[in-house]
Enzyme design. Structure first.
Site: not given
Length: 341
Positions: A262, A264, A290, A293
Site C-alpha cells: 500500500h 501508506e 486499512c 497501514c
C-alpha cells in the site's frame, strides 16, 4: 494563508458568510465581537449591545482603532485560512492588510429585512430591540466620528467585493461561493498536498487502486509512496492481479490484491530507508488507511492523517486511531470505489 474580512450593516448576513466559508471551504472563524464578549464575560458584565459598544469604544480610544484586529491576529496560525467578522473600522482593515492574501467583503441588504434577521438571530442583546432603536444604533455608527466609533459607510467604500443579500439563502450561498472562488485562488496546504499526492499516485502499478501517500512535517515533504510491488518483483500492470478473498467478522466478504504494498506503507518504508524520523508528522492519503497501514502509522510516530475520501473497511482504523490519539480528517465524506471492491 488566506484571510477574508467580512463587514456590513447590522443583520446583513455577515455570520452566514462566515458559516458557509467554514463549512464549505474549511476557513476558521474569528469574530471581533466575540473577543469583546469574552472580555465582558470575564469581568462579569451583562452581554448587552450597550456594554459591547462601550467596551469596544473604550478599547479603541485607549489602544487605537486597530486593537481588536491585532488581538485577532494573535490567534492565527500561518498555515490556516481565516474569515474575520464584526470588522467595524478602516483601521482594522489596514491592520489585516499585512496579510498578502487579505480581501474585504461588504454585505448589504434593505434595512427592514436586516432588522428582521437581527431579531431572528436570537442573541441576548437583540431580544428587545425595536426597529427605531435598530435604525438609531446603525445611524450612530455609519459614518464614525473618531477612533471609538465604527464606520460602516467608509468600510463599504474600502471593500474589495460587495454582496447584496436581498434574495433567498440559496442565492446568497451561490454568491458566497463565487466570491470565494475569486479570492481563494491560491490553494490551502491540504489542497496543495492532495495535488502532489495525486501526482505521486500516477506512478502506482496496480490499476485497481492507484493510490498515493505523502508524509509532511511543518509543511515540508518528508516521504512519498504509491501502490506497487516490492522492488524487483512482478507488477500488477505486467502480470495481472493476485487476488485473495477476505471474510470479515461481520460475515461481509471483500477482495484484495496482495501483490502490491500500500501507498501508506511505502511512504513509511521510504522514510525508514532514508533515515527520516516521522515523529509528529502528518500523512496525506487517497482514502482512509486499512488497519495494517493504521498500525504502521501509529508506530511510526505520525500524529495526524488526512484522507481524501472514505474507505469501505475503515471502521477498525478509526477505532485504532482514536485509541492512539491520532487525528483523522476526511476531506470528502464520500466512499472511494474501485474494481472488485
Amino acid at each position: 494563508m488566506v484571510v477574508i474580512g467580512v463587514t456590513g450593516y447590522m443583520g446583513s448576513g455577515k455570520d452566514t458568510v462566515a458559516e458557509h466559508l467554514m463549512k464549505e471551504q474549511g476557513f476558521i472563524h474569528i469574530s471581533l465581537s466575540d473577543i469583546l464578549r469574552e472580555d465582558l464575560t470575564r469581568v462579569g458584565k451583562e452581554l448587552s449591545r450597550e456594554n459591547l459598544q462601550q467596551l469596544g469604544n473604550e478599547l479603541r480610544t485607549r489602544l487605537g482603532g486597530h486593537i481588536l484586529a491585532e488581538r485577532a491576529m494573535g490567534r492565527m496560525e500561518k498555515d490556516k485560512n481565516y474569515v474575520i467578522t464584526s470588522i467595524g473600522r478602516v483601521d482594522e482593515v489596514q491592520a489585516f492588510k499585512k496579510f498578502k492574501e487579505f480581501k474585504l467583503i461588504f454585505v448589504d441588504a434593505p434595512d427592514k429585512l436586516r432588522y428582521e434577521r437581527q431579531l431572528n438571530r436570537g442573541r441576548f442583546e437583540d431580544k428587545t430591540l425595536t426597529f427605531e432603536e435598530f435604525q438609531k444604533n446603525e445611524e450612530r455608527e455609519r459614518t464614525g466620528g473618531g477612533a471609538q466609533f465604527r464606520e460602516f459607510d467608509n468600510l463599504k467604500n474600502s471593500a474589495d467585493i460587495t454582496i447584496n443579500n436581498d434574495s433567498t439563502l440559496e442565492e446568497f450561498h451561490k454568491q458566497i461561493e463565487s466570491v470565494a472562488a475569486q479570492i481563494n485562488k491560491r490553494p490551502g496546504w491540504d489542497d496543495y498536498f492532495f495535488g502532489i499526492m495525486e501526482a505521486v499516485a500516477k506512478r502506482a502499478t496496480c490499476d485497481r487502486g492507484k493510490s498515493g501517500a505523502l508524509v509532511v512535517r511543518d509543511n515540508v515533504i518528508l516521504a512519498t509512496g504509491y501502490v506497487g510491488s516490492p522492488k524487483g518483483l512482478p507488477q500488477c500492470d505486467e502480470v495481472g492481479h493476485l487476488f485473495e478473498k477476505k471474510i470479515h467478522a461481520t460475515g461481509e466478504e471483500s477482495t484484495h490484491c496482495v501483490r502490491t504494498i500500500h501507498a501508506e506503507q511505502n511512504a513509511i518504508i521510504q522514510a525508514a530507508n532514508n533515515g527520516v524520523a516521522l515523529r509528529g508528522a502528518k500523512m496525506y492519503c487517497k482514502m482512509e488507511p486499512c488497519s495494517v497501514c493504521a498500525n504502521m502509522i501509529i508506530n511510526s510516530g505520525i500524529t495526524e492523517v488526512v484522507a481524501q475520501r472514505r474507505y469501505h473497511a475503515a471502521q477498525r482504523t478509526r477505532e485504532l486511531f482514536k485509541q492512539a490519539g491520532i487525528i483523522l480528517r476526511v476531506k470528502e465524506d464520500a466512499l472511494e470505489t474501485y474494481k472488485n471492491q
